[in-house]
Design a protein around this motif. Structure first.
Motif, PDB file in Angstrom:
ATOM      1  N   ASP A  88       0.861  -1.186   0.000  1.00 19.73           N
ATOM      2  CA  ASP A  88       0.000   0.000   0.000  1.00 19.73           C
ATOM      3  C   ASP A  88       0.894   1.232   0.000  1.00 19.73           C
ATOM      4  OD1 ASP A  88      -2.442  -1.501   0.288  1.00 19.73           O
ATOM      5  OD2 ASP A  88      -1.794  -1.922   2.329  1.00 19.73           O
ATOM      6  N   ALA A  89       0.770   2.059  -1.042  1.00 22.81           N
ATOM      7  CA  ALA A  89       1.676   3.199  -1.160  1.00 22.81           C
ATOM      8  C   ALA A  89       0.918   4.479  -1.478  1.00 22.81           C
ATOM      9  CB  ALA A  89       2.711   2.918  -2.244  1.00 22.81           C
ATOM     10  N   ALA A  90       1.533   5.604  -1.099  1.00 16.82           N
ATOM     11  CA  ALA A  90       0.899   6.905  -1.313  1.00 16.82           C
ATOM     12  C   ALA A  90       0.935   7.276  -2.790  1.00 16.82           C
ATOM     13  CB  ALA A  90       1.611   7.965  -0.482  1.00 16.82           C
ATOM     14  N   ALA A  91      -0.150   7.872  -3.256  1.00 19.55           N
ATOM     15  CA  ALA A  91      -0.256   8.280  -4.656  1.00 19.55           C
ATOM     16  C   ALA A  91       0.881   9.209  -5.042  1.00 19.55           C
ATOM     17  CB  ALA A  91      -1.595   8.978  -4.876  1.00 19.55           C
ATOM     18  N   GLY A  92       1.491   8.952  -6.185  1.00 16.24           N
ATOM     19  CA  GLY A  92       2.538   9.828  -6.710  1.00 16.24           C
ATOM     20  C   GLY A  92       3.893   9.719  -6.024  1.00 16.24           C
ATOM     21  N   SER A  93       3.995   8.887  -5.012  1.00 16.89           N
ATOM     22  CA  SER A  93       5.274   8.762  -4.312  1.00 16.89           C
ATOM     23  C   SER A  93       6.202   7.818  -5.069  1.00 16.89           C
ATOM     24  CB  SER A  93       5.050   8.217  -2.891  1.00 16.89           C
ATOM     25  OG  SER A  93       4.514   6.903  -2.948  1.00 16.89           O
ATOM     26  N   THR A  94       7.479   7.859  -4.695  1.00 18.05           N
ATOM     27  CA  THR A  94       8.425   6.894  -5.237  1.00 18.05           C
ATOM     28  C   THR A  94       8.854   5.977  -4.094  1.00 18.05           C
ATOM     29  OG1 THR A  94       9.231   8.421  -6.927  1.00 18.05           O
ATOM     30  CG2 THR A  94      10.663   6.570  -6.355  1.00 18.05           C
ATOM     31  N   VAL A  95       8.698   4.697  -4.318  1.00 16.12           N
ATOM     32  CA  VAL A  95       9.012   3.734  -3.272  1.00 16.12           C
ATOM     33  C   VAL A  95      10.245   2.919  -3.673  1.00 16.12           C
ATOM     34  CG1 VAL A  95       8.192   1.699  -2.011  1.00 16.12           C
ATOM     35  CG2 VAL A  95       6.596   3.539  -2.580  1.00 16.12           C
ATOM     36  N   LYS A  96      11.219   2.908  -2.786  1.00 17.60           N
ATOM     37  CA  LYS A  96      12.390   2.058  -3.000  1.00 17.60           C
ATOM     38  C   LYS A  96      12.052   0.664  -2.480  1.00 17.60           C
ATOM     39  CE  LYS A  96      16.482   3.883  -2.497  1.00 17.60           C
ATOM     40  NZ  LYS A  96      16.939   3.770  -3.903  1.00 17.60           N
ATOM     41  N   VAL A  97      11.963  -0.281  -3.400  1.00 14.12           N
ATOM     42  CA  VAL A  97      11.622  -1.648  -3.010  1.00 14.12           C
ATOM     43  C   VAL A  97      12.917  -2.440  -2.872  1.00 14.12           C
ATOM     44  CG1 VAL A  97      10.313  -3.716  -3.601  1.00 14.12           C
ATOM     45  CG2 VAL A  97       9.417  -1.473  -4.227  1.00 14.12           C
ATOM     46  N   LYS A  98      13.190  -2.864  -1.651  1.00 16.28           N
ATOM     47  CA  LYS A  98      14.422  -3.609  -1.373  1.00 16.28           C
ATOM     48  C   LYS A  98      14.117  -5.097  -1.484  1.00 16.28           C
ATOM     49  CE  LYS A  98      16.310  -0.020   1.612  1.00 16.28           C
ATOM     50  NZ  LYS A  98      16.794   0.344   2.962  1.00 16.28           N
ATOM     51  N   LEU A  99      14.567  -5.658  -2.580  1.00 11.72           N
ATOM     52  CA  LEU A  99      14.258  -7.050  -2.899  1.00 11.72           C
ATOM     53  C   LEU A  99      15.274  -7.983  -2.260  1.00 11.72           C
ATOM     54  CD1 LEU A  99      13.739  -6.367  -6.704  1.00 11.72           C
ATOM     55  CD2 LEU A  99      11.924  -6.591  -4.984  1.00 11.72           C
ATOM     56  N   HIS A 100      14.791  -9.040  -1.660  1.00 10.58           N
ATOM     57  CA  HIS A 100      15.685 -10.044  -1.085  1.00 10.58           C
ATOM     58  C   HIS A 100      15.177 -11.426  -1.485  1.00 10.58           C
ATOM     59  CE1 HIS A 100      17.878 -11.854   2.681  1.00 10.58           C
ATOM     60  NE2 HIS A 100      18.332 -12.302   1.531  1.00 10.58           N
ATOM     61  N   ASN A 101      15.944 -12.083  -2.315  1.00 11.07           N
ATOM     62  CA  ASN A 101      15.547 -13.434  -2.732  1.00 11.07           C
ATOM     63  C   ASN A 101      15.954 -14.432  -1.650  1.00 11.07           C
ATOM     64  OD1 ASN A 101      15.124 -15.917  -3.863  1.00 11.07           O
ATOM     65  ND2 ASN A 101      15.968 -15.400  -5.860  1.00 11.07           N
ATOM     66  N   GLU A 102      14.982 -14.869  -0.902  1.00 14.26           N
ATOM     67  CA  GLU A 102      15.245 -15.828   0.185  1.00 14.26           C
ATOM     68  C   GLU A 102      14.964 -17.261  -0.265  1.00 14.26           C
ATOM     69  OE1 GLU A 102      13.190 -14.534   3.710  1.00 14.26           O
ATOM     70  OE2 GLU A 102      13.961 -12.489   3.531  1.00 14.26           O
ATOM     71  N   GLY A 103      14.744 -17.425  -1.558  1.00 13.83           N
ATOM     72  CA  GLY A 103      14.429 -18.755  -2.066  1.00 13.83           C
ATOM     73  C   GLY A 103      15.658 -19.521  -2.527  1.00 13.83           C
ATOM     74  N   LYS A 104      15.406 -20.664  -3.127  1.00 11.50           N
ATOM     75  CA  LYS A 104      16.484 -21.534  -3.608  1.00 11.50           C
ATOM     76  C   LYS A 104      16.695 -21.395  -5.107  1.00 11.50           C
ATOM     77  CE  LYS A 104      16.345 -25.141  -0.061  1.00 11.50           C
ATOM     78  NZ  LYS A 104      15.477 -24.419   0.896  1.00 11.50           N
ATOM     79  N   VAL A 105      15.797 -20.651  -5.757  1.00  8.81           N
ATOM     80  CA  VAL A 105      15.922 -20.436  -7.199  1.00  8.81           C
ATOM     81  C   VAL A 105      15.827 -18.940  -7.503  1.00  8.81           C
ATOM     82  CG1 VAL A 105      14.965 -22.708  -7.740  1.00  8.81           C
ATOM     83  CG2 VAL A 105      13.450 -20.738  -7.600  1.00  8.81           C
ATOM     84  N   ASP A 106      16.225 -18.558  -8.728  1.00 10.15           N
ATOM     85  CA  ASP A 106      16.185 -17.158  -9.127  1.00 10.15           C
ATOM     86  C   ASP A 106      14.740 -16.689  -9.330  1.00 10.15           C
ATOM     87  OD1 ASP A 106      18.867 -17.584  -9.121  1.00 10.15           O
ATOM     88  OD2 ASP A 106      19.145 -17.358 -11.283  1.00 10.15           O
ATOM     89  N   HIS A 107      14.524 -15.400  -9.034  1.00 13.27           N
ATOM     90  CA  HIS A 107      13.211 -14.808  -9.242  1.00 13.27           C
ATOM     91  C   HIS A 107      13.381 -13.434  -9.891  1.00 13.27           C
ATOM     92  CE1 HIS A 107      11.197 -17.923  -6.934  1.00 13.27           C
ATOM     93  NE2 HIS A 107      12.010 -17.723  -5.916  1.00 13.27           N
ATOM     94  N   THR A 108      12.285 -12.897 -10.408  1.00 15.06           N
ATOM     95  CA  THR A 108      12.337 -11.532 -10.922  1.00 15.06           C
ATOM     96  C   THR A 108      11.248 -10.700 -10.254  1.00 15.06           C
ATOM     97  OG1 THR A 108      10.706 -11.587 -12.753  1.00 15.06           O
ATOM     98  CG2 THR A 108      12.891 -12.529 -13.191  1.00 15.06           C
TER      99      THR A 108
END
Ligand SMILES: [Cu+2]
Length: 158
Positions: A88-108
């Motif tokens: 849930d994010a504020a309209a017009g804002s820019t959100v830095k999404v910090k991705l962390h792959n905690e799985g055993k295979v690659d994801h996008t």
């Protein structure tokens, strides 16, 4: 019909065994209630998926919904879901999404309309800036596992 004491004796024996079994059960199940995990209701998932316009299966195994704090949010990529699944994010804002792959295979982390397509190898991290629209939602998904329900959305707060 002849009555004997034998049936009564066997009934008593069965009763004693039952009591013993019951007390065993209660002692082994007394450890419940320690898990922090709250079960996510399928109807909650369906409601958010509908709001975000997602089609097909949406897998939720981690956090269902999250909000950015100080402009960023940590997002888990795992086998095979995003957590939180909905941001849930504020309209017009820019959100830095910090991705962390905690799985055993690659994801996008892929958002077609925003030209974002970040591949995160198993065990690795990455960051993407997501420009939140004025209204509506932004669907994101994993290119490798969308068919397994690995998708979610940024939903504009109203
Ligand atoms: Cu994936």
């Amino acid at each position: 019909m002849r009555r004997t004491l034998l049936p009564l004796a066997s009934l008593l024996a069965v009763a004693v065994l039952l009591v013993a079994a019951c007390s065993d059960d209660s002692s082994s199940s007394s450890g419940s209630g320690s898990g922090p995990a709250t079960e996510v209701d399928q109807s909650q998932i369906d409601a958010l998926a509908k709001k975000a316009g997602l089609e097909g299966e949406v897998t939720v195994k981690g956090e269902l919904e999250g909000k950015p704090s100080s402009g960023s949010i940590a997002t888990e990529l795992d086998d095979f879901y995003f957590g939180p699944t909905f941001i849930d994010a504020a309209a017009g804002s820019t959100v830095k999404v910090k991705l962390h792959n905690e799985g055993k295979v690659d994801h996008t982390f892929t958002i077609d309309s925003a030209s974002i397509d970040e591949t995160v190898d198993a065990g690795k991290t990455a960051e993407v800036d997501v420009k939140v629209p004025a209204s509506g939602s932004l669907a994101f998904y994993c290119r490798f596992h969308k068919s397994r329900g690995m998708q979610g959305a940024v939903i504009v707060e109203s």
